[in-house]
Design a protein around this motif. Sequence first.
Motif, PDB file in Angstrom:
ATOM      1  N   HIS A   1      -9.441   5.288  -7.900  1.00 24.68           N
ATOM      2  CA  HIS A   1      -9.771   3.858  -8.038  1.00 24.68           C
ATOM      3  C   HIS A   1     -11.263   3.684  -8.290  1.00 24.68           C
ATOM      4  O   HIS A   1     -11.669   2.879  -9.139  1.00 24.68           O
ATOM      5  CB  HIS A   1      -9.351   3.084  -6.786  1.00 24.68           C
TER       6      HIS A   1
ATOM      7  N   ALA B   1      -2.644   5.424  -3.562  1.00 21.23           N
ATOM      8  CA  ALA B   1      -3.734   5.245  -2.586  1.00 21.23           C
ATOM      9  C   ALA B   1      -4.812   6.313  -2.722  1.00 21.23           C
ATOM     10  O   ALA B   1      -5.301   6.827  -1.732  1.00 21.23           O
ATOM     11  CB  ALA B   1      -3.158   5.233  -1.173  1.00 21.23           C
TER      12      ALA B   1
ATOM     13  N   LEU C   1      -4.305  -2.325  -1.777  1.00 23.34           N
ATOM     14  CA  LEU C   1      -3.700  -1.150  -1.136  1.00 23.34           C
ATOM     15  C   LEU C   1      -4.199  -0.955   0.290  1.00 23.34           C
ATOM     16  O   LEU C   1      -3.506  -0.382   1.119  1.00 23.34           O
ATOM     17  CB  LEU C   1      -4.005   0.110  -1.945  1.00 23.34           C
ATOM     18  N   ASN C   2      -5.416  -1.405   0.551  1.00 24.34           N
ATOM     19  CA  ASN C   2      -6.013  -1.228   1.874  1.00 24.34           C
ATOM     20  C   ASN C   2      -6.883  -2.450   2.169  1.00 24.34           C
ATOM     21  O   ASN C   2      -8.107  -2.396   2.014  1.00 24.34           O
ATOM     22  CB  ASN C   2      -6.835   0.066   1.916  1.00 24.34           C
ATOM     23  N   PRO C   3      -6.269  -3.557   2.592  1.00 23.77           N
ATOM     24  CA  PRO C   3      -7.000  -4.813   2.770  1.00 23.77           C
ATOM     25  C   PRO C   3      -8.182  -4.732   3.737  1.00 23.77           C
ATOM     26  O   PRO C   3      -9.124  -5.505   3.607  1.00 23.77           O
ATOM     27  CB  PRO C   3      -5.944  -5.777   3.290  1.00 23.77           C
ATOM     28  N   ASP C   4      -8.148  -3.818   4.689  1.00 23.64           N
ATOM     29  CA  ASP C   4      -9.258  -3.695   5.644  1.00 23.64           C
ATOM     30  C   ASP C   4     -10.161  -2.516   5.318  1.00 23.64           C
ATOM     31  O   ASP C   4     -11.015  -2.155   6.128  1.00 23.64           O
ATOM     32  CB  ASP C   4      -8.705  -3.539   7.068  1.00 23.64           C
ATOM     33  N   GLY C   5      -9.992  -1.900   4.157  1.00 20.81           N
ATOM     34  CA  GLY C   5     -10.764  -0.713   3.788  1.00 20.81           C
ATOM     35  C   GLY C   5     -12.213  -1.020   3.473  1.00 20.81           C
ATOM     36  O   GLY C   5     -12.557  -2.096   2.990  1.00 20.81           O
TER      37      GLY C   5
ATOM     38  N   GLY D   1      -8.399   6.816  -3.360  1.00 17.08           N
ATOM     39  CA  GLY D   1      -9.661   6.086  -3.457  1.00 17.08           C
ATOM     40  C   GLY D   1     -10.584   6.601  -4.538  1.00 17.08           C
ATOM     41  O   GLY D   1     -11.221   5.822  -5.244  1.00 17.08           O
TER      42      GLY D   1
ATOM     43  N   TRP E   1      -7.248  -2.054  -5.928  1.00 18.94           N
ATOM     44  CA  TRP E   1      -7.666  -1.112  -4.899  1.00 18.94           C
ATOM     45  C   TRP E   1      -7.666  -1.783  -3.527  1.00 18.94           C
ATOM     46  O   TRP E   1      -7.146  -1.249  -2.557  1.00 18.94           O
ATOM     47  CB  TRP E   1      -9.034  -0.548  -5.245  1.00 18.94           C
ATOM     48  N   GLU E   2      -8.257  -2.967  -3.438  1.00 17.59           N
ATOM     49  CA  GLU E   2      -8.332  -3.677  -2.158  1.00 17.59           C
ATOM     50  C   GLU E   2      -6.944  -4.070  -1.655  1.00 17.59           C
ATOM     51  O   GLU E   2      -6.709  -4.109  -0.445  1.00 17.59           O
ATOM     52  CB  GLU E   2      -9.240  -4.900  -2.293  1.00 17.59           C
TER      53      GLU E   2
END
Length: 195
Positions: free
Chosen positions: A75, A70, A101-105, A72, A98-99
């Motif tokens: 990535h 994770a 790992l953090n779907p709402d990022g 960022g 990347w997305e």
Amino acid sequence: SGRVEEARAALERAQALDPFAARPWFLYSRVLLEAGEEEAGLAAHQRFQALDRVAQEVRTLEGKLLFRPAQGAVHRRIVELHVSAGDVGRVRGALRRWEALNPDGVAARVVALEAWTALGREAEASAAAGALAAVVPGCGKPNAHPLGLSSPPPSPPRPPGRRPLASVCLPPLTGAPTRAEGIPRTAPEVPRGPC
């Protein structure tokens, strides 16, 4: 001369299968230089060197992600490297990982918008802008701010020449570049409209 032409044809087929693999470009440069095509051979060698640098750095960065997936910044750099090579397929794959790992990022969506715009991929850039607007309410509306403020909050100090990833409210796309020139390691300061 017949063997040179056979080698050339085989290497052109290899490049068609994966135009972003470094090794065929190296071999192709050797074949062109052997055939006396110095300018084309030197250009192919430069392409090999650029792709080889990208591949080496991506391998190093992916090694860092094995233990701490994770990250960022790692990535982001992988996406930047694939954009600099013009490799749409690998950009897409790096953004998906990347997305996931953090779907709402927000950061991955901002980088996706930047990457697709740099590559001149209007449909993907538009989709990235829509995905960004979905996670940042009000983004893209005139004079709207995602925190509900009448003006953006003051920016925290940052290194010179580096734009914060959190600059999430971007003006609508008015056009995309016609060719990818690559994203530098540190993105230049780009004026953004108010959210």
